[in-house]
Design a protein around this motif. Structure first.
Motif, PDB file in Angstrom:
ATOM      1  N   HIS A   1       1.070  -1.147   0.092  1.00  0.00           N
ATOM      2  CA  HIS A   1       0.141   0.007  -0.017  1.00  0.00           C
ATOM      3  C   HIS A   1       0.901   1.397   0.050  1.00  0.00           C
ATOM      4  O   HIS A   1       1.752   1.443   0.909  1.00  0.00           O
ATOM      5  N   PRO A   2       0.587   2.097  -1.173  1.00  0.00           N
ATOM      6  CA  PRO A   2       2.055   3.074  -1.275  1.00  0.00           C
ATOM      7  C   PRO A   2       1.646   4.146  -0.052  1.00  0.00           C
ATOM      8  O   PRO A   2       2.527   5.167   0.150  1.00  0.00           O
ATOM      9  N   LEU A   3       0.325   4.359   0.511  1.00  0.00           N
ATOM     10  CA  LEU A   3       0.179   5.561   1.454  1.00  0.00           C
ATOM     11  C   LEU A   3       0.239   4.908   3.040  1.00  0.00           C
ATOM     12  O   LEU A   3       0.261   5.772   3.849  1.00  0.00           O
ATOM     13  N   GLN A   4       0.456   3.575   3.235  1.00  0.00           N
ATOM     14  CA  GLN A   4       0.269   2.964   4.486  1.00  0.00           C
ATOM     15  C   GLN A   4       1.709   2.237   4.824  1.00  0.00           C
ATOM     16  O   GLN A   4       2.170   2.395   5.934  1.00  0.00           O
ATOM     17  N   ASP A   5       1.986   1.598   3.715  1.00  0.00           N
ATOM     18  CA  ASP A   5       3.205   0.830   3.990  1.00  0.00           C
ATOM     19  C   ASP A   5       4.673   1.250   3.819  1.00  0.00           C
ATOM     20  O   ASP A   5       5.701   0.607   4.281  1.00  0.00           O
ATOM     21  N   VAL A   6       4.769   2.357   3.137  1.00  0.00           N
ATOM     22  CA  VAL A   6       5.827   3.115   2.843  1.00  0.00           C
ATOM     23  C   VAL A   6       5.614   4.474   2.900  1.00  0.00           C
ATOM     24  O   VAL A   6       4.489   4.925   2.959  1.00  0.00           O
ATOM     25  N   ASP A   7       6.530   5.465   2.992  1.00  0.00           N
ATOM     26  CA  ASP A   7       6.692   6.754   3.226  1.00  0.00           C
ATOM     27  C   ASP A   7       6.733   7.227   1.790  1.00  0.00           C
ATOM     28  O   ASP A   7       7.708   6.748   0.774  1.00  0.00           O
ATOM     29  N   SER A   8       6.096   8.457   1.230  1.00  0.00           N
ATOM     30  CA  SER A   8       6.270   9.009   0.105  1.00  0.00           C
ATOM     31  C   SER A   8       6.730  10.556   0.119  1.00  0.00           C
ATOM     32  O   SER A   8       6.003  11.208   0.748  1.00  0.00           O
ATOM     33  N   VAL A   9       7.783  10.866  -0.691  1.00  0.00           N
ATOM     34  CA  VAL A   9       7.999  12.456  -0.529  1.00  0.00           C
ATOM     35  C   VAL A   9       8.207  12.873  -1.980  1.00  0.00           C
ATOM     36  O   VAL A   9       8.355  12.171  -2.932  1.00  0.00           O
ATOM     37  N   VAL A  10       8.300  14.242  -1.829  1.00  0.00           N
ATOM     38  CA  VAL A  10       8.275  14.882  -3.344  1.00  0.00           C
ATOM     39  C   VAL A  10       9.586  15.437  -3.517  1.00  0.00           C
ATOM     40  O   VAL A  10      10.332  16.219  -2.650  1.00  0.00           O
ATOM     41  N   VAL A  11      10.433  14.910  -4.744  1.00  0.00           N
ATOM     42  CA  VAL A  11      11.614  15.743  -5.031  1.00  0.00           C
ATOM     43  C   VAL A  11      11.887  15.948  -6.321  1.00  0.00           C
ATOM     44  O   VAL A  11      11.291  15.246  -7.099  1.00  0.00           O
ATOM     45  N   PRO A  12      12.342  17.138  -6.700  1.00  0.00           N
ATOM     46  CA  PRO A  12      12.416  17.886  -8.062  1.00  0.00           C
ATOM     47  C   PRO A  12      13.084  16.834  -8.711  1.00  0.00           C
ATOM     48  O   PRO A  12      14.168  16.133  -8.201  1.00  0.00           O
ATOM     49  N   PRO A  13      12.953  16.209 -10.174  1.00  0.00           N
ATOM     50  CA  PRO A  13      13.744  15.359 -11.069  1.00  0.00           C
ATOM     51  C   PRO A  13      15.168  15.229 -10.824  1.00  0.00           C
ATOM     52  O   PRO A  13      15.851  14.393 -10.478  1.00  0.00           O
TER      53      PRO A  13
END
Length: 403
Positions: A163-175
């Motif tokens: 699950h991409p919103l529960q099992d791992v953390d997600s952050v925003v990084v410019p390419p």
């Protein structure tokens, strides 16, 4: 690198002349900005009465803000960014937006760190076990909360039972910052466009776990986006811009030599500022994953495909809205088809395509099978959005406030 023929001048004269002749055109430092850069620098715009001023942006959020404010007239843009602005997702006021054409398909990648490789996490199955057996959570980066890379990352992880919103953390990084974040150990993996995945492999900082074309062969990717107000105020300019970029897209795919010369052009400091040998191989479909595997990809980055790439299919725009719904970015089902008809500028595209001898393609929908076996054809988007085992429809998504 110069094109060998000059396009027709029919649209430049009389009432069809562009209302605005100088265009500020935004782009991000990614290989798939190629048709925009080629159009601006290789003589494709002038025959249509345009001068294209290229404006490289530091992040997708900056590009979005400048599009909405009018500082940029149009831009090489993430599909989902245009729809998020149109729908008012992400803490900004809704602004009527337009997709003038598709710029490319395929050619993005999910990469993992050498640290995970050292733990033998080199397959989807191993990643699944690691995620569910290990703490703290892994951190994955994508490039914009509603962007294509976020949606590919989430879709791929979910297809593997993560699950991409529960099992791992997600952050925003410019390419362009992805590789540095991977090297510093701030992230365990990322989804981004080229050449940054190839660069991570070449620098021995990561390996390619999956290409996005394995998630969805010939998937929609970047678009030529602008506000609806721009189209309404400058319809001839918008059409001329599509014509110029269509011709550039066709030129890039006319020969391997043209792709190679495009890679050389893109490597310049003002565009990608990356070594040609990080750009060219995957632009030619030559992949090495950093694990000893090498292949010629049948669904590599493409810019034209006889017009198949460039038609702004209604179903492509609708798909991104189904994923916004799936992951809690939309609280309710939108009028999927109605919104897509507002955003996708099919009539304008077909006028432009016909004028430069590109098949205008009568279809508005297309059908595809994705990695999880599901068929997407746009026929019942609300049911499609609800059909996934892993979703976040009832969750309060942290992505809503992300930049």
């Amino acid at each position: 690198m110069n094109k060998t023929t000059v396009g027709p001048l029919a649209w430049v004269n009389g009432s069809d002349a562009p209302e605005k002749t100088e265009i500020n055109l935004g782009f991000m430092a990614l290989t798939d900005c190629a048709s925009v850069v080629v159009a601006a620098t290789q003589g494709f715009a002038q025959p249509h009465g345009l001068t294209l001023n290229l404006k490289r942006q530091s992040s997708w959020a900056n590009l979005r803000d400048k599009l909405v404010s009018g500082e940029l007239d149009a831009a090489h843009s993430l599909y989902g960014l245009i729809y998020a602005v149109h729908l008012g997702i992400g803490g900004i006021a809704p602004t009527n937006m337009a997709v003038l054409m598709g710029l490319n398909q395929n050619g993005q990648s999910i990469n993992l760190s050498r640290g995970l490789q050292a733990l033998d996490v080199t397959s989807p199955e191993a990643l699944y076990l690691h995620v569910h057996q290990t703490r703290p959570k892994l951190t994955f980066a994508q490039t914009f909360p509603t962007g294509t890379h976020a949606m590919w990352l989430y879709y791929w992880l979910a297809s593997q039972g993560i699950h991409p919103l529960q099992d791992v953390d997600s952050v925003v990084v410019p390419p362009p910052q992805m590789v540095a974040h991977l090297q510093a150990g701030r992230i365990d993996g990322f989804c981004v466009g080229e050449p940054w995945s190839a660069s991570a492999v070449k620098q021995n900082l990561g390996f390619t776990m999956a290409t996005t074309q394995t998630i969805w062969p010939d998937h929609p990717e970047k678009v030529l986006g602008c506000t609806r107000a721009f189209v309404e105020q400058y319809p001839n300019t918008a059409r001329a811009l599509v014509m110029a970029i269509l011709e550039a897209s066709r030129f890039i795919e006319e020969s391997p030599e043209n792709r190679c010369s495009t890679a050389q052009l893109l490597s310049a400091p003002e565009y990608l500022d990356a070594p040609r040998d990080c750009i060219e191989p995957r632009l030619l479909g030559d992949y090495a994953d950093g694990l000893g595997n090498r292949w010629q990809d049948p669904h590599a980055l493409r810019f034209h495909g006889g017009g198949e790439v460039n038609l702004p299919y209604l179903s492509d725009g609708m798909w991104f809205m189904t994923q916004f719904r799936r992951w809690g970015l939309l609280r309710e089902d939108p009028d999927y088809l109605g919104v897509a008809r507002q955003v996708q500028q099919l009539d304008l595209y077909r006028d432009a395509a016909t004028a430069v001898g590109v098949s205008a393609w009568g279809q508005e929908m297309r059908s595809s099978q994705l990695i999880d076996g599901k068929i997407w054809d746009g026929s019942d988007p609300a049911a499609y959005a609800r059909s996934f085992k892993l979703h976040a429809m009832s969750d309060s998504s942290p992505l809503l406030a992300s930049r």
